[in-house]
Design a protein around this motif. Structure first.
Motif, mmCIF file in Angstrom:
data_model
loop_
_atom_site.group_PDB
_atom_site.id
_atom_site.type_symbol
_atom_site.label_atom_id
_atom_site.label_comp_id
_atom_site.label_asym_id
_atom_site.label_seq_id
_atom_site.Cartn_x
_atom_site.Cartn_y
_atom_site.Cartn_z
ATOM 1 N N PRO A 102 0.879 -1.159 -0.132
ATOM 2 C CA PRO A 102 0.002 -0.073 0.017
ATOM 3 C C PRO A 102 0.933 1.138 -0.118
ATOM 4 O O PRO A 102 1.931 1.443 0.655
ATOM 5 N N LEU A 103 0.603 2.195 -0.748
ATOM 6 C CA LEU A 103 0.889 3.662 -0.853
ATOM 7 C C LEU A 103 0.984 4.261 0.089
ATOM 8 O O LEU A 103 -0.371 4.630 0.559
ATOM 9 N N GLY A 104 1.637 5.240 0.890
ATOM 10 C CA GLY A 104 1.594 6.222 1.875
ATOM 11 C C GLY A 104 0.830 5.728 3.032
ATOM 12 O O GLY A 104 0.044 6.395 3.837
ATOM 13 N N PHE A 205 -6.386 5.008 4.284
ATOM 14 C CA PHE A 205 -6.272 6.539 3.902
ATOM 15 C C PHE A 205 -4.902 6.634 3.791
ATOM 16 O O PHE A 205 -3.995 5.890 4.705
ATOM 17 N N GLU A 206 -4.036 7.815 3.247
ATOM 18 C CA GLU A 206 -2.773 8.020 3.134
ATOM 19 C C GLU A 206 -2.198 8.976 4.120
ATOM 20 O O GLU A 206 -2.876 9.808 4.400
ATOM 21 N N VAL A 207 -1.050 8.781 4.755
ATOM 22 C CA VAL A 207 -0.551 9.774 5.190
ATOM 23 C C VAL A 207 1.189 10.035 4.948
ATOM 24 O O VAL A 207 1.881 9.135 4.739
ATOM 25 N N SER A 208 1.244 11.259 4.046
ATOM 26 C CA SER A 208 2.441 11.351 3.544
ATOM 27 C C SER A 208 3.768 11.364 4.579
ATOM 28 O O SER A 208 3.331 12.023 5.589
ATOM 29 N N THR A 209 4.839 11.039 4.191
ATOM 30 C CA THR A 209 5.893 11.069 5.305
ATOM 31 C C THR A 209 6.260 12.633 5.368
ATOM 32 O O THR A 209 6.695 13.023 6.458
ATOM 33 N N SER A 214 6.362 16.920 9.455
ATOM 34 C CA SER A 214 6.160 18.223 9.689
ATOM 35 C C SER A 214 5.301 18.516 11.089
ATOM 36 O O SER A 214 5.591 19.701 11.607
ATOM 37 N N VAL A 215 4.756 17.545 11.699
ATOM 38 C CA VAL A 215 4.080 17.805 12.931
ATOM 39 C C VAL A 215 5.183 17.542 14.139
ATOM 40 O O VAL A 215 4.729 17.605 15.358
ATOM 41 N N SER A 290 3.508 1.801 12.268
ATOM 42 C CA SER A 290 4.475 1.358 11.318
ATOM 43 C C SER A 290 4.937 2.396 10.647
ATOM 44 O O SER A 290 4.231 3.251 9.852
ATOM 45 N N GLY A 291 6.430 2.902 10.652
ATOM 46 C CA GLY A 291 6.890 4.044 10.030
ATOM 47 C C GLY A 291 6.004 5.096 10.361
ATOM 48 O O GLY A 291 5.731 5.674 11.694
ATOM 49 N N ALA A 292 5.376 6.066 9.420
ATOM 50 C CA ALA A 292 4.742 7.338 9.957
ATOM 51 C C ALA A 292 3.496 7.177 9.908
ATOM 52 O O ALA A 292 2.716 7.910 10.184
#
Length: 335
Positions: A102-104, A205-209, A214-215, A290-292
């Motif tokens: 899965p992307l993002g 849903f996606e969350v960009s790295t 940025s948060v 997992s990751g971001a």
């Protein structure tokens, strides 16, 4: 090189950060990006051709660019070739990419693509790169080593990026050929107890790295850094012990560096972390982003279906559908 020639590249997905191991820990998992190559004979007298037919299936099939200068895999391969003074693909290629990652979503999709691109460049350029040298190329593109190191090398790894300085910061020489320093990243393979399975619960849903980074704060309180360092030291040993100690691993997977700041991006994350614990869900060892994100990684020895469904239910209560994949840690990495 004999023609025609068929080559298959496989790259596992990866999970990074692993509790307190922000930008340090990564693990390769049994979900594979594959690249099928047909290398064809070039016309006599034609040194470089860039005649590439690229097709794609799986996650992102309707959005991933198929132009070789824009697609991350072929663009990475062209970079590797240019670093070796090869101006383009040396022979016509038919390339088919199948991507189930899965992307993002925090499962290393871009890291897998970069690793695949470096291996593609190595194959078509007949470069004979070692995996250690391939890692240098990966890290020139992806400056966070956890995902790409796990995907390339396989298994459970800790890694860091060496600070470059002086001439090494300049990646071109006088001939305008990109220069890739050696030993950019350093890593070590860690032990992973064979009983531990990786449950991934993947919200749709996606969350960009970039957004997830940025948060994060620019500075941290000393006690939060110490909190993570203490647990990181314990966790890497606890995950190697058989049988695994659920209470030790669960406590050691707590984090104060990235997860608290990313809860605003991932509805349901706080509720998952508060409600799914070893004393409420036997078999669970630990749980983290997992990751971001937004994928949740739950480590468990058994009862995987019930643990996954409990987390999926929390997302459903927020109106978010999710997909469950129970994966194994794989040792071989990219091939």
């Amino acid at each position: 090189m004999a023609f025609p020639r068929k080559v298959r590249i496989t790259v596992p997905c990866s999970s990074s950060n692993i509790g307190p191991g922000f930008d340090v820990l990564g693990v390769s998992l049994s979900l594979y990006l594959t690249v099928e190559l047909d290398l064809l004979e070039r016309e006599p007298g034609k040194e470089y051709c860039n005649e590439v037919v690229l097709t794609y299936s799986g996650e992102g099939a309707n959005t991933i660019p198929l132009e070789i200068e824009k697609n991350l895999i072929t663009k990475t391969a062209l970079y590797v070739l240019s670093c070796n003074n090869i101006k383009g693909f040396p022979s016509p290629l038919n390339i088919h990419v199948d991507n189930p990652i899965p992307l993002g979503r925090g499962l290393g999709s871009s890291g897998a693509a970069i690793v695949a691109g470096v291996m593609l460049g190595d194959v078509v350029g007949n470069l004979g790169l070692t995996k250690e040298r391939m890692l240098d190329y990966c890290l020139m593109i992806e400056h966070h080593p956890d995902n790409v190191t796990a995907a390339l090398m396989g298994g459970f790894v800790a890694s860091y990026l060496r600070e470059l300085g002086g001439d090494e910061d300049d990646v071109t020489n006088n001939a305008s050929v990109p220069v890739v320093p050696e030993g950019i990243g350093n890593y070590i393979r860690l032990r992973w107890a064979k009983e531990i399975k990786a449950i991934t619960i993947i919200p749709q849903f996606e969350v960009s790295t970039e957004k997830a980074r940025s948060v994060l704060p620019i500075k941290y309180e000393k006690q939060d850094v110490v909190f993570n360092l203490q647990r990181l030291a314990v966790l890497i040993m606890a995950l190697s012990c058989s049988p695994p100690n659920a209470d030790l691993i669960y406590q050691a997977m707590q984090d104060k560096v990235h997860q608290p700041y990313r809860t605003k991006l991932i509805p349901g994350l706080s509720e998952v972390l508060d409600s799914v614990k070893p004393n409420t869900h036997p078999g669970l060892l630990g749980i983290c982003l997992s990751g971001a994100g937004p994928t949740i990684l739950a480590l468990a020895t058994d009862n995987t279906d019930n643990i996954a469904e409990a987390i999926k239910k929390v997302f459903a209560e927020k109106g978010i559908d999710s997909v469950i994949k129970v994966l194994e840690v794989v040792d071989d990495g990219a091939q």
